[in-house]
Design an enzyme around this catalytic site. Sequence first.
Site, short mmCIF file in Angstrom:
data_model
loop_
_atom_site.label_atom_id
_atom_site.label_comp_id
_atom_site.label_asym_id
_atom_site.label_seq_id
_atom_site.Cartn_x
_atom_site.Cartn_y
_atom_site.Cartn_z
N ASP A 44 26.02 30.95 38.36
CA ASP A 44 25.69 31.25 36.77
C ASP A 44 24.74 30.38 36.08
O ASP A 44 24.67 29.25 36.15
CB ASP A 44 27.28 30.69 36.25
CG ASP A 44 28.32 31.75 36.47
OD1 ASP A 44 27.88 32.78 36.39
OD2 ASP A 44 29.38 31.19 36.62
N ASP A 182 34.77 39.35 35.67
CA ASP A 182 34.51 37.86 35.91
C ASP A 182 34.90 37.19 34.66
O ASP A 182 34.65 37.54 33.36
CB ASP A 182 32.78 37.89 35.80
CG ASP A 182 32.53 36.40 35.93
OD1 ASP A 182 33.09 35.57 36.00
OD2 ASP A 182 31.15 36.20 36.06
N ALA A 206 39.89 29.29 39.34
CA ALA A 206 41.02 29.60 40.39
C ALA A 206 40.51 29.19 41.60
O ALA A 206 41.52 29.17 42.45
CB ALA A 206 41.24 31.08 40.15
#
Length: 227
Positions: A44, A182, A206
């Site tokens: 990211d 996402d 997660a």
Amino acid sequence: MTVPTAPGLGGVQISASILSADFANLGEAVRAAERGGADMIQVDVMDGRFVPPITMGSVVVEALRRETGLPLDLHLMVVEPERHLAEFARAGAANLAVHIEATAHPHRDLAQIRALGMRAGLALNPGTPPESCSELLDLLDFVLVMSVNPGYSGQEFIPASLGKVRRLRRMLEGRPVQIGLDGGVSADNAAAAVEAGADVLVAASAIFGAPDGVEAAIARIRAAAGR
Ligand code: DX5
């Protein structure tokens, strides 16, 4: 139940987003994801303008490239992304998504991403309709549907994203274009995501925040996705 998948691309893939990993030990994080069977590593890239935080750039991508054989899946949360495409290609990105809200020229950007040898994707914020991609379908290898407002990991999944995935899957019928979901994705909503038509599940907290470890977390998401 028949699970829609993009033709020719096989089943559901898991992209492990390192945003929730230990940044002091990224090499170990990506190796753990690889051992756990992740299909790609999502990086990211945030510029402090399109989204508030500043995260990482091409030097980190280059370093990760040396640590894993998995494809590096870049999500650029960056204004004027065209200024950085060649740099990320050189650093070793396999997939690159730009935000449709962050560029005046998505058509040119997507063509350039492909010309640089990467798979081209568009990311859509929760407030952006899937129809915004309608003139760009021939240039797309994947669409990244954001199920949170981008910028941070650990946010709550926005359920309306599933309807967006469904509409997008209909728009893309017959085309080999993957749909990634996402934001807030976990074993709890993986089945619903796949049922709606997602074929890439992107998860950060997660996976890298799981108390029982990265490998168990990936196995749990894969089992929930049913493929
Ligand atoms: C959004 C990023 C996501 C985010 C997901 O800003 O693109 O990858 O980190 O984080 P989780 O899975 O924790 O919602």
